[in-house]
Design an enzyme around this catalytic site. Structure first.
Site, PDB file in Angstrom:
ATOM      1  N   TYR A 135       0.863  -1.275  -0.036  1.00 37.75           N
ATOM      2  CA  TYR A 135       0.101  -0.074  -0.109  1.00 37.75           C
ATOM      3  C   TYR A 135       0.888   1.328   0.007  1.00 37.75           C
ATOM      4  CZ  TYR A 135      -3.350   3.582   1.444  1.00 37.75           C
ATOM      5  OH  TYR A 135      -4.429   4.714   1.373  1.00 37.75           O
ATOM      6  N   ASP A 230       9.193   2.912  -0.329  1.00 41.95           N
ATOM      7  CA  ASP A 230       8.082   3.489   0.290  1.00 41.95           C
ATOM      8  C   ASP A 230       8.530   3.256   1.993  1.00 41.95           C
ATOM      9  OD1 ASP A 230       4.686   3.502   0.318  1.00 41.95           O
ATOM     10  OD2 ASP A 230       6.248   4.310   1.612  1.00 41.95           O
ATOM     11  N   LYS A 258       4.712  10.059   8.179  1.00 43.34           N
ATOM     12  CA  LYS A 258       4.437   9.739   9.337  1.00 43.34           C
ATOM     13  C   LYS A 258       5.497  10.327  10.238  1.00 43.34           C
ATOM     14  CE  LYS A 258       1.994   5.626   7.866  1.00 43.34           C
ATOM     15  NZ  LYS A 258       0.621   5.491   8.238  1.00 43.34           N
TER      16      LYS A 258
END
Ligand code: KE4
Length: 405
Positions: A135, A230, A258
């Protein structure tokens, strides 16, 4: 929150928060401090969601709150580069040497989307390879699923994503270099990049098998495709320099988010200077953002990274290892990389999404609710990760192990 249900689709601002995977009504949380959160009735929970990754120091860390306050007092975004952006970028580039140039954006989605655009511009190729179960946010070209065996082309993984967009993203199997090799061979000279979560954390935590990431490095190098890590979750989480330090593999581009925003909205993409210099205004790849590099976000990110010393990583690692041992319940297996853990209701830790999907999600849901009743808040899905923070000290881990029993 019936009012929320009338205001937001599904009553939430992000789907996972609706608890569809585990059932029941989500608690309404009103406060967080350290490893704890409180609901509106005043009930306290030990929190392993940690905002799904950013809160590596726990909730409302003093240094982060003070940095946010000071930056907010000094005014909002100035619409020009400010010192806070420079300081955070210097910290990131010092810890992740592959990131020679960086651009801040406002979410991991924006960062992944922009990194793909750079890769397509740099290689003048159109196709991208991602992994089943990987994802990278909700950009159209990344919301695709593996086509059925017959259909070699990918299919949209969301309504509203067109077949033509989906057709430009190929889907390989995580931990399966052959599946990547086959796609690169079949689409020789057409693949701009391979994008991968160096430690998968959106199918639950699935570690790369020995040689997988180095294999991707070799395959991309020899095929002229770029390698994009990622590290939105793994960045500054699994090691001071992220997964690329932990596994010793240097990507061409890295996607971040994040932790680098200390809990405030952030994303970033960066990597080789020759690639990033393609980005406007120094190059032809357009990308922009009103609040990119916002001083308050930069201050929260800087304060967070400055707290992440080798000692803090060591103590988080120690407590996460204790939790891993405590999580070994009958009929389940634990996957852990650093402070990322998943309890799979599966007879062994999955090596890819197909194996992860074979887990007993009903058993996970029962476990989730029994832990919630015991005052421990887990991420509400078998396919998410538990996050251990620096605030999860010995007593918190002991209390969690007790709740598991
Ligand atoms: P955002 O656009 O949500 O900031 O980041 C997207 C993203 C990109 N890359 C990875 C590896 C990610 O895990 C994410 C977002 N993670 C999910 C949970 N695993 C965010 C939680 C949510 O969607 O509410």
């Amino acid at each position: 929150m019936t009012v929320a249900a009338s205001l937001f689709p599904g009553g939430v601002n992000s789907p996972v928060r609706a608890y569809r995977a585990v059932g029941g009504e989500p608690p309404v949380l009103v406060r967080g401090a350290g490893a704890f959160v409180w609901d509106q009735s005043g009930r306290r929970y030990i929190d392993y969601v940690g905002a799904f990754g950013p809160l590596v120091l726990g909730h409302a860390h003093r240094a982060v709150v003070e940095a946010i306050e000071a930056a907010a007092e000094a005014g909002g975004s100035f619409g020009v580069t400010s010192p806070g952006e420079v300081r955070l970028a210097e910290l990131i580039c010092a810890r992740m040497p592959s990131v020679e140039r960086i651009r801040f954006v406002n979410s991991g989605t924006e960062a992944a989307m922009s990194a793909l655009r750079v890769a397509r511009a740099a290689t003048v190729r159109e196709l991208v390879i991602k992994f089943d179960g990987g994802y990278h946010g909700h950009a159209d070209s990344l919301l695709v699923a593996a086509g059925s065996a017959a259909a070699t082309l990918s299919i949209p993984d969301s309504a509203g994503v067109t077949r033509s967009v989906a057709a430009q993203t190929l889907v390989a199997n995580y931990n399966d270099l052959e599946s990547v090799e086959a796609l690169l061979a079949r689409h020789s000279g057409q693949v701009a990049a391979v994008i991968v979560e160096p430690v998968a954390a959106n199918m639950g935590v699935v570690a790369p098998l020995p040689g997988f990431l180095a294999g991707l490095r070799g395959l991309t190098q020899s095929s002229g495709a770029l390698l994009i890590f990622d590290e939105v979750i793994t960045g500054f989480r699994v090691a001071p320099g992220g997964a690329q330090e932990l596994y010793g593999v240097r990507p061409d581009l890295t996607v971040l988010g994040k932790i680098i925003g200390g809990g405030l909205p952030v994303g970033a993409y960066g990597g080789r200077a020759d690639l990033m210099d393609l980005v406007a205004p120094s190059g032809p790849v357009y990308q922009a953002g009103t609040l990119s590099g916002h001083p308050v976000v930069m201050a929260a990110g800087e304060a967070t990274l400055r707290q992440l010393t080798p000692e803090v990583y060591a103590s988080i690692e120690h407590e996460a290892a204790r939790l891993e041992a405590g999580l070994r319940v009958k009929g389940a297996s634990v996957a852990r990389v650093g402070s990322l853990l998943t309890l799979f209701f599966n007879d062994r830790p999955p090596r890819n999404f197909r194996e992860a999907k074979a887990s007993d999600t009903a058993a996970f849901a029962r476990f989730f609710h029994s832990m919630l009743d015991a005052g421990v808040l887990l991420p509400p899905s078998q396919f998410e990760a538990l996050f251990v923070s620096a605030a999860h000290d010995r007593s918190v881990i002991d209390a969690t192990i007790e709740a598991i029993a």
